[in-house]
Design a protein around this motif. Structure first.
Motif, PDB file in Angstrom:
ATOM      1  N   LYS A  81      40.727   1.229  64.720  1.00 48.57           N
ATOM      2  CA  LYS A  81      39.229   1.627  64.226  1.00 48.57           C
ATOM      3  C   LYS A  81      38.970   0.395  62.980  1.00 48.57           C
ATOM      4  CE  LYS A  81      36.977   4.233  66.471  1.00 48.57           C
ATOM      5  NZ  LYS A  81      35.719   4.449  67.291  1.00 48.57           N
ATOM      6  N   LEU A  82      39.771  -0.248  62.460  1.00 47.58           N
ATOM      7  CA  LEU A  82      39.481  -0.566  60.857  1.00 47.58           C
ATOM      8  C   LEU A  82      39.734  -2.081  61.836  1.00 47.58           C
ATOM      9  CD1 LEU A  82      41.101   1.186  58.293  1.00 47.58           C
ATOM     10  CD2 LEU A  82      38.820   1.165  58.387  1.00 47.58           C
ATOM     11  N   ALA A 109      29.420   2.038  61.863  1.00 43.45           N
ATOM     12  CA  ALA A 109      28.162   2.817  62.080  1.00 43.45           C
ATOM     13  C   ALA A 109      29.172   4.434  61.798  1.00 43.45           C
ATOM     14  CB  ALA A 109      27.468   2.752  63.422  1.00 43.45           C
ATOM     15  N   GLU A 110      29.795   4.122  62.707  1.00 45.74           N
ATOM     16  CA  GLU A 110      30.629   5.280  62.843  1.00 45.74           C
ATOM     17  C   GLU A 110      31.490   5.849  62.387  1.00 45.74           C
ATOM     18  OE1 GLU A 110      34.228   7.623  66.153  1.00 45.74           O
ATOM     19  OE2 GLU A 110      33.803   5.768  66.161  1.00 45.74           O
ATOM     20  N   LEU A 111      32.073   4.886  61.250  1.00 50.57           N
ATOM     21  CA  LEU A 111      32.895   4.778  60.012  1.00 50.57           C
ATOM     22  C   LEU A 111      32.079   5.840  59.224  1.00 50.57           C
ATOM     23  CD1 LEU A 111      35.559   1.450  59.921  1.00 50.57           C
ATOM     24  CD2 LEU A 111      36.362   4.334  60.930  1.00 50.57           C
ATOM     25  N   VAL A 112      31.050   5.345  59.108  1.00 49.51           N
ATOM     26  CA  VAL A 112      29.806   5.437  58.173  1.00 49.51           C
ATOM     27  C   VAL A 112      29.551   6.593  58.402  1.00 49.51           C
ATOM     28  CG1 VAL A 112      27.527   5.146  57.030  1.00 49.51           C
ATOM     29  CG2 VAL A 112      29.285   3.563  56.984  1.00 49.51           C
ATOM     30  N   SER A 119      34.211  15.092  58.118  1.00 49.53           N
ATOM     31  CA  SER A 119      34.548  15.736  59.063  1.00 49.53           C
ATOM     32  C   SER A 119      35.962  15.188  59.879  1.00 49.53           C
ATOM     33  CB  SER A 119      33.849  15.242  60.088  1.00 49.53           C
ATOM     34  OG  SER A 119      33.684  12.529  60.779  1.00 49.53           O
ATOM     35  N   CYS A 120      36.643  14.197  58.677  1.00 47.44           N
ATOM     36  CA  CYS A 120      38.118  13.583  58.851  1.00 47.44           C
ATOM     37  C   CYS A 120      38.684  13.393  57.592  1.00 47.44           C
ATOM     38  CB  CYS A 120      37.635  12.955  59.460  1.00 47.44           C
ATOM     39  SG  CYS A 120      40.292  12.162  59.695  1.00 47.44           S
ATOM     40  N   LEU A 177      29.727   1.641  53.786  1.00 48.67           N
ATOM     41  CA  LEU A 177      30.904   2.561  54.124  1.00 48.67           C
ATOM     42  C   LEU A 177      31.470   2.456  52.335  1.00 48.67           C
ATOM     43  CD1 LEU A 177      32.968   3.594  55.820  1.00 48.67           C
ATOM     44  CD2 LEU A 177      33.931   1.430  56.556  1.00 48.67           C
ATOM     45  N   LEU A 178      31.563   1.901  52.175  1.00 46.62           N
ATOM     46  CA  LEU A 178      31.729   1.341  50.125  1.00 46.62           C
ATOM     47  C   LEU A 178      30.908   2.230  49.264  1.00 46.62           C
ATOM     48  CD1 LEU A 178      33.674   0.749  48.565  1.00 46.62           C
ATOM     49  CD2 LEU A 178      32.098  -1.329  48.121  1.00 46.62           C
ATOM     50  N   LEU A 179      30.294   2.090  49.558  1.00 50.79           N
ATOM     51  CA  LEU A 179      28.884   3.372  48.867  1.00 50.79           C
ATOM     52  C   LEU A 179      29.659   4.379  49.139  1.00 50.79           C
ATOM     53  CD1 LEU A 179      26.972   3.820  46.503  1.00 50.79           C
ATOM     54  CD2 LEU A 179      24.559   3.403  48.500  1.00 50.79           C
TER      55      LEU A 179
END
Length: 476
Positions: A81-82, A109-112, A119-120, A177-179
């Motif tokens: 995904k990355l 969005a899912e990674l965020v 969860s992971c 995501l970074l935040l």
């Protein structure tokens, strides 16, 4: 070939490989993969990274949701995904690669959500690759500013149209995501600081020059959080901001994110311990006070005023340094800037004590006298409003023997001849206040003023007589 694969599968995993359990082949029904992907999945002992992930240029795969994948397989799906999120698209044409853009957006969005919910749990490899992907997306050459394209001077930012980066649908999610990664309680700062290093911070600071206000807001929030969580970076961040200010004041006078940087510093200054370090005082004198010099100070003056006032609130002994510093950069022809400075000085004086006031009151009220006589009524009005502030009136009353002789002539000049009636009325009110404070001092100042007027009248008569004599000689 089969024997080689079997032998390779019997090798003991290395330390780096033991972070995640062995990864079995991904079910073909859930993931769209090419042949290279199958080979990678058949060799679980190799740690999956962006560098070793299967490359498929021109194709953006639809991968299953992380929550639908067994725990043992999430590492592979996460890295892939990355990889998808590292693909760039042309946003100048909204219809071009619309499906692929949406796939990338959904993955971001899912990674965020995953990082935010925790969860992971990410191991070191996953964290490193996550920061790499974010860096690839946000660290880029910023588009040229309008004045760079036209060669003209930069206009008023409040009048110019706000720039909107067309890549924002993806860029915003990368920042989010970074935040979430920085503020997450699951993030171990001892590990994260290896990837959010000084080089990363410097590149992040460069993004403050973005013309997109939305981007600057995200960068401001993220840098502030990094400053708060990573104590090892604090001196470096302050020094890097110093350098940005120096370059802005003494070289370019163009930088979009000065206001946002000052907002961060306002919070930082508020947390300074007492007694204040010499480093922080030098920052005030060498970086903050010179920020009054540029023509565009109005775009960030509110934040600058807050920072400067915070210094005086922290250490009242700095009031004299700050007031004299502001007077050093006092505008001569920019009335709007002068109004801002008068307001700033009023805020500083509200937290100034008598001893510091006495050290700077003579040059201060000489300037106030000039502002009182300004032909621009807003400047004169703003200066006269100082006498509505009880604390400032108290300071003036305690030192009236010095202050009234300095500004008496300016008040009389306003009352007799200022074109604006409101200024006439306000000047009369201030004059009356001094009369009530100290009648004897007021009468003495009035007597000296009348003497000056009489001497000035005599000089004018002598000048007129000299001109008449010259005219008579010229006529003969």
């Amino acid at each position: 070939m089969f024997n080689k694969i079997m032998k390779r599968g019997q090798k003991k995993p290395s330390k780096s490989e033991s972070v995640e359990p062995p990864i079995p082949n991904a079910p073909a029904s859930n993931v769209t993969v090419n042949h290279a992907s199958r080979v990678a999945a058949a060799e679980p002992q190799l740690p999956m990274t962006l560098a070793t992930a299967p490359q498929n240029p021109g194709v953006v795969e639809v991968l299953p949701m992380m929550k639908d994948v067994p725990l043992s397989e999430r590492h592979v799906i996460f890295i892939r995904k990355l990889q998808i999120c590292c693909v760039f698209f042309d946003f100048s044409d909204t219809m071009k690669s619309a499906r692929e853009k949406e796939i990338k957006r959904q993955n971001l969005a899912e990674l965020v959500d995953m990082v935010q919910s925790g969860s992971c749990k990410m191991n070191e490899i996953m964290q490193e690759e996550l920061v790499k992907m974010i860096s690839i997306n946000i660290f880029r050459c910023l588009p040229p500013a309008a004045h760079e394209n036209t060669g003209s001077e930069a206009g008023d930012p409040e009048e110019d149209e706000m720039y909107m980066d067309p890549t924002w649908p993806h860029l915003q999610l990368a920042y989010e995501l970074l935040l979430r990664y920085v503020v997450s309680s699951e993030t171990d700062t001892r590990i994260a600081k290896r990837y959010l290093d000084h080089s990363f911070v410097l590149k992040l600071l460069d993004l403050f020059d973005s013309e997109d206000m939305r981007e600057r807001e995200y960068v401001k929030t993220i840098l502030h959080r990094i400053y708060g969580r990573f104590m090892v970076h604090r001196p470096f961040i302050r020094n890097a901001i110093n350098n940005i200010f120096y370059r802005f004041v003494f070289e370019t006078e163009r930088y979009n994110g000065i206001g946002e940087l000052l907002e961060i510093l306002g919070s930082v200054i508020n947390g300074f311990a007492l007694p204040m370090k010499e480093e922080h005082k030098l920052f005030l004198v060498r970086a903050l006070i010179p920020l009054h010099k540029p023509k565009c100070v109005s775009t960030y003056h509110q934040q600058l005023c807050y920072c400067v006032t915070q210094f005086v609130e922290k250490d009242y002994r700095l009031a004299d340094i700050v007031i004299n510093g502001v007077l050093k950069y006092w505008p001569v022809t920019n009335c709007g800037k002068e109004v801002l400075f008068l307001g700033e000085l009023e805020e500083i004086l509200e937290v100034t004590q008598s001893a510091e006031f006495q050290r700077c009151m003579v040059p201060l009220f000489r300037q106030i006298g000039r502002s009182l006589n300004s032909s621009h009524f807003q400047v004169a009005e703003r200066a006269l409003f100082w006498w509505n502030n009880e604390h400032i009136v108290g300071l003036i009353a305690d030192n009236r023997h010095v202050i009234l002789p300095i500004i008496f002539d300016a008040l009389e000049k306003n009352i007799r001849g200022h074109w604006n009636q409101a200024i006439n009325g306000l000047s009369s009110n201030v004059r009356r206040m001094f009369l009530e404070m100290d009648t004897e001092l007021f009468e003495e100042c009035q007597r000296q003023h009348e003497e000056k007027e009489a001497k000035a009248g005599e000089l004018e008569e002598k000048r007129d007589l000299s001109w008449k004599r010259l005219e008579e000689v010229a006529a003969q």
